[in-house]
Design a protein around this motif. Structure first.
Motif, PDB file in Angstrom:
ATOM      1  N   UNK A 152      28.579  88.180  12.805  1.00 42.04           N
ATOM      2  CA  UNK A 152      27.464  87.233  12.757  1.00 42.04           C
ATOM      3  C   UNK A 152      26.594  87.449  13.986  1.00 42.04           C
ATOM      4  N   UNK A 153      25.287  87.285  13.796  1.00 39.97           N
ATOM      5  CA  UNK A 153      24.338  87.387  14.900  1.00 39.97           C
ATOM      6  C   UNK A 153      23.629  86.046  15.077  1.00 39.97           C
ATOM      7  N   UNK A 154      23.632  85.574  16.307  1.00 38.30           N
ATOM      8  CA  UNK A 154      22.920  84.352  16.665  1.00 38.30           C
ATOM      9  C   UNK A 154      21.811  84.716  17.645  1.00 38.30           C
ATOM     10  N   UNK A 155      20.579  84.427  17.266  1.00 40.58           N
ATOM     11  CA  UNK A 155      19.413  84.717  18.107  1.00 40.58           C
ATOM     12  C   UNK A 155      18.823  83.410  18.602  1.00 40.58           C
ATOM     13  N   UNK A 156      18.583  83.329  19.906  1.00 42.67           N
ATOM     14  CA  UNK A 156      18.015  82.129  20.508  1.00 42.67           C
ATOM     15  C   UNK A 156      16.727  82.496  21.233  1.00 42.67           C
ATOM     16  N   UNK A 157      15.624  81.856  20.848  1.00 44.05           N
ATOM     17  CA  UNK A 157      14.342  82.034  21.517  1.00 44.05           C
ATOM     18  C   UNK A 157      14.080  80.808  22.381  1.00 44.05           C
ATOM     19  N   UNK A 158      13.731  81.022  23.652  1.00 39.47           N
ATOM     20  CA  UNK A 158      13.567  79.887  24.559  1.00 39.47           C
ATOM     21  C   UNK A 158      12.360  80.092  25.474  1.00 39.47           C
ATOM     22  N   UNK A 159      11.707  78.993  25.790  1.00 41.58           N
ATOM     23  CA  UNK A 159      10.516  79.006  26.621  1.00 41.58           C
ATOM     24  C   UNK A 159      10.911  78.749  28.076  1.00 41.58           C
ATOM     25  N   UNK A 160      10.422  79.555  28.989  1.00 39.80           N
ATOM     26  CA  UNK A 160      10.779  79.383  30.398  1.00 39.80           C
ATOM     27  C   UNK A 160       9.632  78.768  31.199  1.00 39.80           C
ATOM     28  N   UNK A 161       8.488  78.487  30.540  1.00 34.08           N
ATOM     29  CA  UNK A 161       7.361  77.874  31.235  1.00 34.08           C
ATOM     30  C   UNK A 161       7.513  76.352  31.251  1.00 34.08           C
ATOM     31  N   UNK A 162       6.901  75.736  32.232  1.00 25.69           N
ATOM     32  CA  UNK A 162       6.873  74.270  32.302  1.00 25.69           C
ATOM     33  C   UNK A 162       6.061  73.753  31.125  1.00 25.69           C
ATOM     34  N   UNK A 163       6.659  72.863  30.321  1.00 30.02           N
ATOM     35  CA  UNK A 163       5.980  72.381  29.118  1.00 30.02           C
ATOM     36  C   UNK A 163       4.697  71.634  29.445  1.00 30.02           C
ATOM     37  N   UNK A 164       4.569  71.090  30.642  1.00 28.23           N
ATOM     38  CA  UNK A 164       3.351  70.374  31.006  1.00 28.23           C
ATOM     39  C   UNK A 164       2.174  71.321  31.219  1.00 28.23           C
ATOM     40  N   UNK A 165       2.459  72.610  31.393  1.00 26.17           N
ATOM     41  CA  UNK A 165       1.382  73.582  31.587  1.00 26.17           C
ATOM     42  C   UNK A 165       0.758  74.027  30.277  1.00 26.17           C
ATOM     43  N   UNK A 166       1.311  73.549  29.147  1.00 27.49           N
ATOM     44  CA  UNK A 166       0.800  73.895  27.811  1.00 27.49           C
ATOM     45  C   UNK A 166       0.701  75.411  27.637  1.00 27.49           C
ATOM     46  N   UNK A 167       1.665  76.096  28.166  1.00 29.77           N
ATOM     47  CA  UNK A 167       1.710  77.551  28.058  1.00 29.77           C
ATOM     48  C   UNK A 167       3.133  77.933  27.681  1.00 29.77           C
ATOM     49  N   UNK A 168       3.332  79.180  27.315  1.00 23.90           N
ATOM     50  CA  UNK A 168       4.682  79.580  26.953  1.00 23.90           C
ATOM     51  C   UNK A 168       4.943  81.039  27.326  1.00 23.90           C
ATOM     52  N   UNK A 169       6.180  81.273  27.728  1.00 17.45           N
ATOM     53  CA  UNK A 169       6.719  82.616  27.897  1.00 17.45           C
ATOM     54  C   UNK A 169       8.067  82.596  27.202  1.00 17.45           C
ATOM     55  N   UNK A 170       8.144  83.229  26.043  1.00 16.64           N
ATOM     56  CA  UNK A 170       9.320  83.124  25.190  1.00 16.64           C
ATOM     57  C   UNK A 170      10.254  84.308  25.439  1.00 16.64           C
ATOM     58  N   UNK A 171      11.450  84.001  25.865  1.00 18.91           N
ATOM     59  CA  UNK A 171      12.485  85.012  26.051  1.00 18.91           C
ATOM     60  C   UNK A 171      13.468  84.965  24.888  1.00 18.91           C
ATOM     61  N   UNK A 172      14.269  85.987  24.762  1.00 19.45           N
ATOM     62  CA  UNK A 172      15.182  86.102  23.619  1.00 19.45           C
ATOM     63  C   UNK A 172      16.568  86.516  24.100  1.00 19.45           C
ATOM     64  N   UNK A 173      17.591  85.852  23.558  1.00 21.72           N
ATOM     65  CA  UNK A 173      18.978  86.226  23.814  1.00 21.72           C
ATOM     66  C   UNK A 173      19.734  86.263  22.486  1.00 21.72           C
ATOM     67  N   UNK A 174      20.721  87.172  22.413  1.00 23.99           N
ATOM     68  CA  UNK A 174      21.456  87.395  21.172  1.00 23.99           C
ATOM     69  C   UNK A 174      22.948  87.357  21.452  1.00 23.99           C
ATOM     70  N   UNK A 175      23.686  86.696  20.552  1.00 28.88           N
ATOM     71  CA  UNK A 175      25.142  86.687  20.639  1.00 28.88           C
ATOM     72  C   UNK A 175      25.722  87.271  19.359  1.00 28.88           C
ATOM     73  N   UNK A 176      26.742  88.116  19.517  1.00 26.54           N
ATOM     74  CA  UNK A 176      27.444  88.710  18.380  1.00 26.54           C
ATOM     75  C   UNK A 176      28.811  88.053  18.242  1.00 26.54           C
ATOM     76  N   UNK A 177      29.120  87.560  17.047  1.00 28.27           N
ATOM     77  CA  UNK A 177      30.402  86.915  16.779  1.00 28.27           C
ATOM     78  C   UNK A 177      31.231  87.820  15.882  1.00 28.27           C
ATOM     79  N   UNK A 178      32.387  88.261  16.398  1.00 27.99           N
ATOM     80  CA  UNK A 178      33.294  89.135  15.654  1.00 27.99           C
ATOM     81  C   UNK A 178      34.538  88.364  15.256  1.00 27.99           C
ATOM     82  N   UNK A 179      35.073  88.681  14.091  1.00 26.29           N
ATOM     83  CA  UNK A 179      36.228  87.946  13.589  1.00 26.29           C
ATOM     84  C   UNK A 179      37.438  88.132  14.499  1.00 26.29           C
TER      85      UNK A 179
END
Length: 363
Positions: A152-179
């Motif tokens: 199974x693959x779990x992908x998480x997209x997350x914003x590292x910018x301050x939400x009050x700045x009304x801007x975004x920098x989206x980073x990505x991390x992935x986890x692999x789940x093996x039986x």
């Protein structure tokens, strides 16, 4: 039992639910060997795929604010299409629960930024390692099963910018789940490349690629409505919208995987129809309109209140959640609806399909 041919034993046991088979494995070494045989696991999975199960989630609060500390009652219950309850359990928890389907055996749950892998067949939860915090408030993720590697693959997209700045920098991390792997040994892999846009809804995995609808606040063009992430090359790309007029008019659209293909479900208000587009050629980005569903034939249809969600495809029928007490089934051959048995669903009940599986993660 000793006199029954092995093939007949496989045939008998393959009809049992995963939970019962788990008990049968404890009967004897002979049964354990039989029920862990790779051939048996294969035929059990093939049979299970023909009898998809429903996982339902009711929760006492509708507020999905991550900062809300309100105690709530949640209730998970699993059932088949004939309204037979497999199990039901409930409890108390802080905050809202997101449910991210994989289209296979495991389901991903998210509560207050914490991810869990959940096997509904065996009622087993595994808390996953902590993900990066995001400032965008919601949870942008994708969860899917890769048959070729049994992972199974779990992908998480997350914003590292301050939400009050009304801007975004989206980073990505992935986890692999093996039986059989230990949860503590799993870790997030951080991608160097940034995600170009914010997304809306859960990612849909098809042929080693995740797909998301682009968040409308990014003001995407027709050629940038759908975002893809290639798990092999770890690169992002855009897929154009298949119907320009539909996009301009702001129709209700979402993505779903049907029979191993990416589909865009496109619902018009007037006339009340739902078009199902299939991405026939992911390389050339060619869409084909596969079905046009006349919603006026749907029992109890209300053009202002009824919302259409296609959950999956089974036995020549599209499984449709129209937020009623029952599910509806659309026959793609004759274009007719049939209404399923009363499942006593609430309007805001979370629903996803899953296939029974023995897949487990160790603590």
């Amino acid at each position: 039992m000793a006199n029954i041919p092995r093939e007949i034993k496989f045939n008998i046991f393959s009809r049992l639910p995963v939970k019962i088979i788990g008990i049968c494995r404890c009967v004897s070494k002979q049964w354990l060997g039989l029920l862990t045989d790779p051939y048996f696991l294969q035929i059990h999975l093939e049979r299970a795929q023909k009898y998809r199960q429903l996982l339902c989630l009711d929760q006492s609060i509708e507020n999905d604010d991550e900062e809300d500390n309100q105690k709530q009652v949640f209730c998970f219950f699993a059932r088949n299409m004939e309204a037979i309850i497999q199990y039901r359990f409930s409890g108390l928890i802080d905050g809202y629960i997101y449910m991210i389907p994989s289209g296979h055996g495991l389901v991903c749950l998210v509560n207050r930024g914490i991810f869990f892998a959940f096997n509904p067949s065996m009622k087993k939860f595994a808390r996953l390692p902590k993900a990066q915090a995001s400032t965008c408030g919601g949870v942008e993720a994708g969860f899917g099963y890769i048959k070729s590697t049994n992972e199974y693959k779990l992908v998480h997209l997350y914003n590292i910018q301050d939400e009050e700045e009304l801007d975004y920098t989206i980073k990505c991390e992935i986890m692999t789940l093996s039986e059989g792997s230990a949860v503590s040994s799993n870790s997030w892999k951080q991608l160097e490349i940034e995600c170009p846009v914010m997304v809306s809804g859960w990612g849909v995995l098809v042929d080693m690629k995740f797909y998301w609808m682009v968040w409308e606040g990014c003001y995407p063009t027709v050629d940038q409505l759908i975002l893809s992430l290639d798990l092999e090359t770890e690169t992002f790309d855009f897929i154009p919208h298949p119907h320009v007029t539909s996009y301009i008019e702001g129709n209700d659209t979402f993505l779903v995987e049907l029979q191993g293909q990416l589909c865009l479900v496109d619902t018009f208000a007037y006339p009340p129809i739902t078009d199902v587009w299939i991405l026939k050629d992911p390389v050339k980005k060619i869409w084909v309109k596969e079905y046009t569903i006349d919603l006026t034939k749907l029992e109890g249809f209300d053009d202002e209140l009824t919302q259409i969600y296609i959950l999956g495809y089974l036995n020549e029928e599209l499984i449709i959640n129209s937020q009623k007490e029952r599910l509806d089934f659309y026959n793609v051959g004759n274009g007719m609806f049939r209404r399923g048995r009363n499942l006593h669903l609430l309007r805001d009940t979370g629903i996803c399909l899953y296939t029974e599986t023995f897949f487990l993660l160790n603590d």
